[in-house]
Design a protein around this motif. Structure first.
Motif, PDB file in Angstrom:
ATOM      1  N   LEU A 465       0.852  -1.187   0.000  1.00 24.30           N
ATOM      2  CA  LEU A 465       0.000   0.000   0.000  1.00 24.30           C
ATOM      3  C   LEU A 465       0.882   1.230   0.000  1.00 24.30           C
ATOM      4  O   LEU A 465       1.948   1.239   0.618  1.00 24.30           O
ATOM      5  CB  LEU A 465      -0.912   0.032   1.227  1.00 24.30           C
ATOM      6  CG  LEU A 465      -1.743  -1.200   1.589  1.00 24.30           C
ATOM      7  CD1 LEU A 465      -2.582  -0.912   2.837  1.00 24.30           C
ATOM      8  CD2 LEU A 465      -2.628  -1.617   0.449  1.00 24.30           C
ATOM      9  N   HIS A 466       0.424   2.306  -0.654  1.00 22.69           N
ATOM     10  CA  HIS A 466       1.215   3.543  -0.611  1.00 22.69           C
ATOM     11  C   HIS A 466       0.360   4.752  -0.950  1.00 22.69           C
ATOM     12  O   HIS A 466      -0.725   4.648  -1.529  1.00 22.69           O
ATOM     13  CB  HIS A 466       2.428   3.455  -1.549  1.00 22.69           C
ATOM     14  CG  HIS A 466       2.089   3.331  -3.006  1.00 22.69           C
ATOM     15  ND1 HIS A 466       1.796   4.413  -3.793  1.00 22.69           N
ATOM     16  CD2 HIS A 466       2.016   2.240  -3.821  1.00 22.69           C
ATOM     17  CE1 HIS A 466       1.567   4.020  -5.033  1.00 22.69           C
ATOM     18  NE2 HIS A 466       1.676   2.694  -5.077  1.00 22.69           N
ATOM     19  N   ASP A 467       0.875   5.901  -0.607  1.00 22.85           N
ATOM     20  CA  ASP A 467       0.313   7.197  -0.949  1.00 22.85           C
ATOM     21  C   ASP A 467       0.512   7.423  -2.456  1.00 22.85           C
ATOM     22  O   ASP A 467       1.168   6.626  -3.136  1.00 22.85           O
ATOM     23  CB  ASP A 467       1.034   8.257  -0.110  1.00 22.85           C
ATOM     24  CG  ASP A 467       0.468   9.659  -0.297  1.00 22.85           C
ATOM     25  OD1 ASP A 467      -0.652   9.798  -0.821  1.00 22.85           O
ATOM     26  OD2 ASP A 467       1.178  10.613   0.086  1.00 22.85           O
ATOM     27  N   THR A 468      -0.016   8.502  -2.991  1.00 22.94           N
ATOM     28  CA  THR A 468       0.183   8.832  -4.402  1.00 22.94           C
ATOM     29  C   THR A 468       0.037  10.336  -4.617  1.00 22.94           C
ATOM     30  O   THR A 468      -0.769  10.981  -3.935  1.00 22.94           O
ATOM     31  CB  THR A 468      -0.847   8.090  -5.285  1.00 22.94           C
ATOM     32  OG1 THR A 468      -0.702   8.505  -6.642  1.00 22.94           O
ATOM     33  CG2 THR A 468      -2.272   8.382  -4.842  1.00 22.94           C
ATOM     34  N   PRO A 469       0.787  10.907  -5.545  1.00 22.91           N
ATOM     35  CA  PRO A 469       0.572  12.312  -5.890  1.00 22.91           C
ATOM     36  C   PRO A 469      -0.623  12.503  -6.831  1.00 22.91           C
ATOM     37  O   PRO A 469      -1.085  13.630  -7.011  1.00 22.91           O
ATOM     38  CB  PRO A 469       1.879  12.705  -6.592  1.00 22.91           C
ATOM     39  CG  PRO A 469       2.414  11.434  -7.141  1.00 22.91           C
ATOM     40  CD  PRO A 469       1.989  10.347  -6.192  1.00 22.91           C
ATOM     41  N   SER A 470      -1.130  11.421  -7.391  1.00 25.26           N
ATOM     42  CA  SER A 470      -2.246  11.515  -8.361  1.00 25.26           C
ATOM     43  C   SER A 470      -3.575  11.452  -7.615  1.00 25.26           C
ATOM     44  O   SER A 470      -4.333  10.472  -7.716  1.00 25.26           O
ATOM     45  CB  SER A 470      -2.129  10.387  -9.393  1.00 25.26           C
ATOM     46  OG  SER A 470      -0.885  10.423 -10.044  1.00 25.26           O
ATOM     47  N   ARG A 471      -3.889  12.500  -6.876  1.00 25.60           N
ATOM     48  CA  ARG A 471      -5.059  12.492  -6.001  1.00 25.60           C
ATOM     49  C   ARG A 471      -6.377  12.520  -6.760  1.00 25.60           C
ATOM     50  O   ARG A 471      -7.397  12.038  -6.259  1.00 25.60           O
ATOM     51  CB  ARG A 471      -5.001  13.696  -5.054  1.00 25.60           C
ATOM     52  CG  ARG A 471      -3.684  13.886  -4.300  1.00 25.60           C
ATOM     53  CD  ARG A 471      -3.360  12.735  -3.395  1.00 25.60           C
ATOM     54  NE  ARG A 471      -4.391  12.510  -2.387  1.00 25.60           N
ATOM     55  CZ  ARG A 471      -4.403  11.474  -1.560  1.00 25.60           C
ATOM     56  NH1 ARG A 471      -3.463  10.542  -1.644  1.00 25.60           N
ATOM     57  NH2 ARG A 471      -5.357  11.341  -0.672  1.00 25.60           N
ATOM     58  N   ALA A 472      -6.388  13.059  -7.972  1.00 26.33           N
ATOM     59  CA  ALA A 472      -7.643  13.205  -8.715  1.00 26.33           C
ATOM     60  C   ALA A 472      -8.263  11.856  -9.067  1.00 26.33           C
ATOM     61  O   ALA A 472      -9.481  11.757  -9.280  1.00 26.33           O
ATOM     62  CB  ALA A 472      -7.408  14.013  -9.995  1.00 26.33           C
ATOM     63  N   LEU A 473      -7.463  10.807  -9.103  1.00 30.61           N
ATOM     64  CA  LEU A 473      -7.987   9.490  -9.482  1.00 30.61           C
ATOM     65  C   LEU A 473      -9.006   8.958  -8.474  1.00 30.61           C
ATOM     66  O   LEU A 473      -9.853   8.138  -8.821  1.00 30.61           O
ATOM     67  CB  LEU A 473      -6.842   8.493  -9.641  1.00 30.61           C
ATOM     68  CG  LEU A 473      -5.844   8.772 -10.768  1.00 30.61           C
ATOM     69  CD1 LEU A 473      -4.755   7.705 -10.784  1.00 30.61           C
ATOM     70  CD2 LEU A 473      -6.555   8.831 -12.113  1.00 30.61           C
ATOM     71  N   PHE A 474      -8.920   9.411  -7.230  1.00 29.79           N
ATOM     72  CA  PHE A 474      -9.838   8.895  -6.213  1.00 29.79           C
ATOM     73  C   PHE A 474     -11.273   9.363  -6.443  1.00 29.79           C
ATOM     74  O   PHE A 474     -12.200   8.797  -5.854  1.00 29.79           O
ATOM     75  CB  PHE A 474      -9.364   9.296  -4.817  1.00 29.79           C
ATOM     76  CG  PHE A 474      -8.102   8.622  -4.398  1.00 29.79           C
ATOM     77  CD1 PHE A 474      -8.058   7.249  -4.214  1.00 29.79           C
ATOM     78  CD2 PHE A 474      -6.937   9.353  -4.214  1.00 29.79           C
ATOM     79  CE1 PHE A 474      -6.883   6.613  -3.838  1.00 29.79           C
ATOM     80  CE2 PHE A 474      -5.756   8.728  -3.832  1.00 29.79           C
ATOM     81  CZ  PHE A 474      -5.731   7.360  -3.655  1.00 29.79           C
ATOM     82  N   ALA A 475     -11.478  10.373  -7.278  1.00 27.49           N
ATOM     83  CA  ALA A 475     -12.828  10.868  -7.559  1.00 27.49           C
ATOM     84  C   ALA A 475     -13.526  10.033  -8.624  1.00 27.49           C
ATOM     85  O   ALA A 475     -14.738  10.182  -8.834  1.00 27.49           O
ATOM     86  CB  ALA A 475     -12.771  12.327  -8.001  1.00 27.49           C
TER      87      ALA A 475
END
Length: 581
Positions: A465-475
């Protein structure tokens, strides 16, 4: 060893008692006189098949055993005394087992797998022979007794572990978290002694609330199927609030069947009103679709999946729950891949939920379980070789400045991290998949593909599991974009939860560590099990059944294998049931 001196009568009696207590079969022999049926059982089981090592080709009434070694062990331990029939005919225990086998489809199992045709034929024949004292009648009673015992073990194994080994389906690995072994021989002994056979078999089923929810969902959809299911919605232009269309009446009827539309709604009305829009939204929410209240192609496709297909979808999900341990742990992290969601669970109840991004169909997230043991703040990303060649090499060829801007360092393979190579000094046109002698490492920073933290649970697939800079994908409603690892929506909340029991990691301390931009590893005080699961059907907390798309075609593959499993063969040449004996 005993001495050669003669034993006194008292000592002889004590030794005899100890010997009897050491061997269950011997002790039972001392208590029970051998009936003609018991003697026939002994002769059948200790005849040629024992010399062959209890071969799987041991047959009764023309059907071959699926668990011959367990059958032999069971009867040896009880001195070959029968449990289902006696010299006067069938016992109540037989009727209890037969009822359980006939109702196996309640759990999505196939009753024909458990010798039912042969058992029914034997019961009919024995009934016709009642009162006769022939060798044929005794042989039929032995066949009945042994087939019932084999059916018990086969059914018990399917209930405990599933009909298929999950590893046969590809990227599946449950490590130390697979279903615990249960001695079904001992279970049958206890069931006979306590006269609680049906209750003990029922207790073998998964105890997790999700499985019990699927059980209720299957009963609900079987009732819908019995009433005729639902009609399809014709294709056409999108339907939305305010529209008047003959298809709206069909839509109303369809939504009424699954409870998305209230029963007091006018069923024949062709107006798409507020009630219909809210019902469409509920349906879309239950099926993981974009919740906009508009009936477009994706919503029509989900509406038109037949009820029988939904029942099969529920059944394959019940099978998957049999692969997992009965208890997932006091705490656990569950990632449902097709649902694009993560839950942290304590004592069966979710305490933290979030969206996730999973592997795309060409780079699938595997099904597995493993213990999460540490996390890393400000992680470096060591780019896997396949991603370096397939994804990064084209960018490095196209843009010489790409590596520097994205904080990638390049090292010669096998040379360690001591001396990075200047990207501009490499002739990228001469580098290809067959000749890629480099390793890529991305340093911590805003563009790092792993974001600010990664969560590690060592496993054969090297996913985490990890964080991501591509936050828009969660929408997005469907979130299959990664290369196999799982990107989490709330990484700091998850880290705070995992480190909370230490009392030493506040959100402020985490941010202070992140601000250093230096990699920092923290071991968890107590490892927590992680389950990467594939659930396309479940019952939610409100009692509504939710479905998801078969993202990786795992449902399709599992359904095909389950449908291909035949009843126990009658010729012994096509044993297709993978058993654990």
């Amino acid at each position: 060893m005993f001495s050669e001196r003669a034993l006194s009568p008292c000592r002889f009696f004590l030794v005899a008692v100890l010997i009897l207590l050491s061997f269950p079969g011997a002790a039972m022999s001392a208590e029970l006189s051998a009936s003609p049926l018991a003697e026939s059982l002994r002769e059948r089981l200790q005849g040629p098949s024992e010399a062959e090592g209890a071969s799987v080709k041991m047959a009764m009434a023309g059907e071959f055993f699926q668990a011959p070694a367990m059958v032999l062990r069971f009867y040896e331990q009880r001195a070959f005394q029968p449990v289902w029939v006696d010299d006067d005919g069938p016992l109540r225990s037989m009727h209890a087992l037969m009822q359980t086998l006939r109702e196996a489809d309640r759990h999505g199992l196939n009753p024909t797998m458990y010798h039912l045709s042969a058992l029914d034929a034997l019961l009919t024949s024995i009934g016709q022979d009642r009162g006769s004292d022939t060798m044929s009648a005794m042989a039929k009673a032995v066949d009945l007794e042994l087939l019932l015992t084999d059916a018990f073990f086969l059914y018990g194994d399917h209930v405990l572990h599933g009909r298929l080994h999950p590893e046969t389906l590809g990227d599946v690995w449950f490590g130390d978290h697979s279903q615990a072994e249960v001695d079904l021989v001992q279970v049958l002994h206890e069931a006979v002694e306590t006269n609680q056979l049906q209750a003990m078999l029922e207790n073998l089923h998964p105890a997790h609330p999700a499985y019990k929810g699927l059980l209720r969902a299957r009963a609900q959809y079987r009732e819908i199927a019995a009433q005729g299911g639902w009609s399809s919605i014709s294709e056409g232009a999108k339907l939305q609030k305010g529209d008047r269309d003959r298809r709206v009446a069909a839509l109303r009827s369809r939504l009424l069947v699954t409870g998305d539309l209230a029963p007091d709604s006018a069923p024949g009305d062709d107006l798409f009103d507020e009630a219909v829009e809210q019902a469409v939204r509920r349906f879309q929410q239950r099926h993981g679709l974009e919740v906009d209240g508009i009936v477009g192609p994706a919503t029509v496709a989900a509406l038109n999946v037949p009820v029988k297909a939904r029942l099969r979808q529920i059944e394959v999900n019940m099978e998957r729950w049999r692969w997992l341990p009965g208890q997932l742990g006091e705490r656990a992290i569950l990632v449902n891949i097709p649902a694009f969601g993560l839950e942290v669970v304590e004592r069966g109840q979710p305490v933290l939920t979030m969206r996730v991004v999973v592997g795309r169909p060409t780079r699938r997230t595997p099904l597995l379980s493993a213990d999460m043991s540490y996390l890393v703040f400000n992680p470096h990303w060591y780019v896997p070789p396949n991603i370096a060649v397939q994804d990064k090499l084209p960018l490095l060829r196209k843009d010489p400045g790409y590596a520097a801007r994205q904080r990638f360092k390049i090292f010669r393979r096998g040379a360690g991290d001591a001396t990075p190579i200047d990207p501009s000094a490499i002739d990228w046109s001469a580098v290809n998949a067959q000749h890629f002698p480099y390793r890529l490492r991305q340093d911590p920073g805003p563009s790092n593909a792993l974001g600010r933290v990664k969560f590690m649970f060592p496993n054969p697939f090297h996913v985490y599991l990890h964080d991501t800079p591509s936050r828009a994908l969660f929408a997005k409603p469907e979130r299959a974009f990664s290369s196999g690892c799982i990107r989490v929506e709330k990484p700091l909340e998850l880290a705070e939860y995992l480190l909370g029991e230490t009392g030493a990691w506040s959100r402020e301390r985490m941010r202070a560590v992140l601000d250093t931009k230096k990699e920092h590893t923290v071991w968890l005080p107590t490892p927590i099990p992680v389950y990467l699961f594939y659930g396309t059907a479940w019952m939610n907390a409100e009692g509504a059944v939710e479905f998801r798309q078969d993202l990786y075609d795992h449902d399709k593959a599992l359904e095909q294998q389950l449908q291909g499993m035949l009843p126990p063969p009658r010729d012994g040449n096509n044993l297709n049931i993978a058993m654990r004996y």
